[in-house]
Motif scaffolding. Structure first.
Motif, PDB file in Angstrom:
ATOM      1  N   THR A   4      -2.268  -8.829  13.184  1.00  0.00           N
ATOM      2  CA  THR A   4      -2.507  -7.630  12.392  1.00  0.00           C
ATOM      3  C   THR A   4      -2.784  -8.012  10.939  1.00  0.00           C
ATOM      4  N   LEU A   5      -3.862  -7.440  10.389  1.00  0.00           N
ATOM      5  CA  LEU A   5      -4.200  -7.600   8.977  1.00  0.00           C
ATOM      6  C   LEU A   5      -4.024  -6.250   8.301  1.00  0.00           C
ATOM      7  N   GLU A   6      -3.303  -6.224   7.175  1.00  0.00           N
ATOM      8  CA  GLU A   6      -3.007  -4.964   6.502  1.00  0.00           C
ATOM      9  C   GLU A   6      -3.543  -4.956   5.083  1.00  0.00           C
ATOM     10  N   GLY A   7      -3.759  -3.753   4.573  1.00  0.00           N
ATOM     11  CA  GLY A   7      -4.200  -3.584   3.198  1.00  0.00           C
ATOM     12  C   GLY A   7      -5.272  -2.524   3.109  1.00  0.00           C
ATOM     13  N   ASP A  16     -16.155   2.257   4.017  1.00  0.00           N
ATOM     14  CA  ASP A  16     -15.229   3.200   3.408  1.00  0.00           C
ATOM     15  C   ASP A  16     -13.849   2.567   3.258  1.00  0.00           C
ATOM     16  N   PRO A  17     -13.312   2.481   2.029  1.00  0.00           N
ATOM     17  CA  PRO A  17     -11.992   1.889   1.859  1.00  0.00           C
ATOM     18  C   PRO A  17     -10.912   2.821   2.411  1.00  0.00           C
ATOM     19  N   ALA A  18     -10.030   2.252   3.203  1.00  0.00           N
ATOM     20  CA  ALA A  18      -8.919   3.040   3.755  1.00  0.00           C
ATOM     21  C   ALA A  18      -7.686   2.151   3.849  1.00  0.00           C
ATOM     22  N   GLU A  19      -6.542   2.690   3.440  1.00  0.00           N
ATOM     23  CA  GLU A  19      -5.306   1.947   3.590  1.00  0.00           C
ATOM     24  C   GLU A  19      -4.934   1.930   5.071  1.00  0.00           C
ATOM     25  N   GLY A  20      -4.620   0.746   5.568  1.00  0.00           N
ATOM     26  CA  GLY A  20      -4.283   0.678   6.983  1.00  0.00           C
ATOM     27  C   GLY A  20      -4.200  -0.735   7.488  1.00  0.00           C
ATOM     28  N   ARG A  21      -4.517  -0.893   8.777  1.00  0.00           N
ATOM     29  CA  ARG A  21      -4.433  -2.227   9.373  1.00  0.00           C
ATOM     30  C   ARG A  21      -5.509  -2.406  10.430  1.00  0.00           C
ATOM     31  N   ALA A  36       0.051   3.925   5.959  1.00  0.00           N
ATOM     32  CA  ALA A  36       0.569   3.382   4.707  1.00  0.00           C
ATOM     33  C   ALA A  36       1.043   1.945   4.922  1.00  0.00           C
ATOM     34  N   THR A  37       0.756   1.082   3.954  1.00  0.00           N
ATOM     35  CA  THR A  37       1.215  -0.301   4.001  1.00  0.00           C
ATOM     36  C   THR A  37       1.707  -0.710   2.609  1.00  0.00           C
ATOM     37  N   ASP A  38       2.379  -1.842   2.556  1.00  0.00           N
ATOM     38  CA  ASP A  38       2.819  -2.396   1.277  1.00  0.00           C
ATOM     39  C   ASP A  38       1.860  -3.468   0.776  1.00  0.00           C
ATOM     40  N   SER A  39       0.783  -3.709   1.510  1.00  0.00           N
ATOM     41  CA  SER A  39      -0.115  -4.815   1.187  1.00  0.00           C
ATOM     42  C   SER A  39      -1.158  -4.411   0.153  1.00  0.00           C
ATOM     43  N   THR A  40      -1.445  -5.314  -0.774  1.00  0.00           N
ATOM     44  CA  THR A  40      -2.544  -5.119  -1.738  1.00  0.00           C
ATOM     45  C   THR A  40      -3.791  -5.894  -1.324  1.00  0.00           C
ATOM     46  N   ASP A  41      -3.787  -6.458  -0.115  1.00  0.00           N
ATOM     47  CA  ASP A  41      -4.942  -7.221   0.356  1.00  0.00           C
ATOM     48  C   ASP A  41      -6.150  -6.310   0.566  1.00  0.00           C
ATOM     49  N   ILE A  42      -7.330  -6.920   0.543  1.00  0.00           N
ATOM     50  CA  ILE A  42      -8.583  -6.247   0.890  1.00  0.00           C
ATOM     51  C   ILE A  42      -9.158  -6.966   2.103  1.00  0.00           C
ATOM     52  N   VAL A  43      -9.420  -6.225   3.170  1.00  0.00           N
ATOM     53  CA  VAL A  43      -9.929  -6.804   4.415  1.00  0.00           C
ATOM     54  C   VAL A  43     -11.357  -6.331   4.612  1.00  0.00           C
ATOM     55  N   LEU A  44     -12.265  -7.270   4.800  1.00  0.00           N
ATOM     56  CA  LEU A  44     -13.679  -6.955   4.955  1.00  0.00           C
ATOM     57  C   LEU A  44     -14.293  -7.848   6.013  1.00  0.00           C
TER      58      LEU A  44
END
Length: 339
Positions: A4-7, A16-21, A36-44
């Motif tokens: 799982t990758l979160e952010g 579209d940017p969305a908070e999630g996983r 909702a997550t606690d991660s500040t990562d950006i997944v692309l």
């Protein structure tokens, strides 16, 4: 076992940017969930570099101040002379290091114009040993090189008719791609007459060329950093994007690092094109040319993904994650690469 990758997830064709996983199972995106997550990562999506000459890795920054023909025109441009002088081992070792850099900076695949005939194709396959990056190799110089590779890459219609090689590609069921319109508009029509899978550069199209590109939906790969280094001009990126599929390539390693971060930033700040469109050029559009199913974060697609540290000193405080990825991010922000 799932990963799982979160952010902040840049999902779908519009990123579209969305908070999630993102949930990955067996190498495939099993789910994209808003939560909702606690991660500040950006997944692309991981990048696809749509035009490279990795063999030039033996001659980085050689030939400053030379013209395009003096640098790269076959058979005796500087790059070709340097390639002839280097041993096979030197070329394989240098290419392997460039490929490692591409992997580490989030490139999932690249479309390579490979000099050296069959031997050149074999050399880059050796350089790819133990690499996770996917190659799409366009052999050059002969039908034998095309058959040993994934297709044929032509230098330009002015340098030969290429009719026999085009027909050989058809018979082999492999793509034919060609440089066109790099120095001037005069080779664009003969290049398009060869019915290529895509064109590279298209710096100097006239209206009739743009109309034909649109009517035939002929994809184009632009390489803006390379074009400025060789002083041939700037492709009309916005006009091309409005008419057809446009992908992004870094071109010769001799002239530019194979960094999609640098190419995206340069394209976004040079051309009147949105950050979303530039990211699409660097991911999904290149994947389409490569015949790959990745390049987007959607359920069911292969999990070729890149994670950036959104709380790095460089990216912290960015209000628009897509613009931040395209115009600001770099190799130092990479937190993880899933290939």
């Amino acid at each position: 076992m799932a990963t799982t990758l979160e952010g902040t997830i840049l999902r779908g064709e519009s990123f579209d940017p969305a908070e999630g996983r993102v949930v990955v199972e067996d190498g495939e995106i099993a789910a994209v969930e808003e939560t909702a997550t606690d991660s500040t990562d950006i997944v692309l999506p991981a990048f696809v570099n749509a035009h490279t000459h990795i063999g030039d890795s033996i001659a980085k920054e050689a030939g400053g101040g030379l013209s395009l023909d003096e640098l790269v025109a076959p058979p005796d441009g500087l790059k070709h002379r340097l390639l002839r002088q280097a041993s096979r081992e030197e070329k394989v070792r240098a290419m392997a290091r460039s490929l490692q850099f591409m992997e580490d900076s989030g490139t999932a695949a690249f479309l390579e114009f490979r000099e050296g005939g069959v031997e050149g194709v074999d050399a880059i396959r050796d350089a790819l040993a133990d690499r996770r990056i996917d190659p799409v190799i366009f052999g050059r110089e002969s039908a034998a090189a095309m058959r040993a590779a994934d297709g044929f890459g032509a230098s330009g219609a002015r340098d030969g008719e290429f009719g026999d090689l085009r027909e050989a590609c058809r018979e082999a069921g492999k793509p034919f791609a060609i440089h066109a319109g790099e120095r001037d508009p005069h080779d664009l029509t003969p290049a398009m007459d060869l019915d290529p899978a895509f064109l590279i550069h298209v710096v100097h199209p006239r209206d009739e060329h743009l109309d034909r590109i649109e009517n035939e939906q002929l994809p184009v790969v632009v390489c803006p950093r390379s074009n400025l280094v060789t002083d041939v001009g700037v492709a009309p990126i916005r006009e091309l994007v409005e008419r057809t599929t446009v992908a992004l390539g870094t071109d010769n390693v001799m002239l530019n690092s194979p960094s999609m971060f640098r190419e995206m930033e340069f394209a976004a700040k040079l051309a009147d094109v949105s950050a979303t469109e530039v990211l699409r050029m660097a991911t999904h559009n290149g994947a389409e040319l490569a015949g790959k199913e990745y390049g987007l974060i959607e359920e069911g697609r292969p999990a070729k993904l890149l994670t950036l540290d959104g709380d790095s000193d460089n990216l912290a405080g960015a209000e628009d994650p897509v613009r931040a990825v395209v115009r600001r991010a770099g190799e130092g922000d990479v937190k993880g690469v899933m290939l």
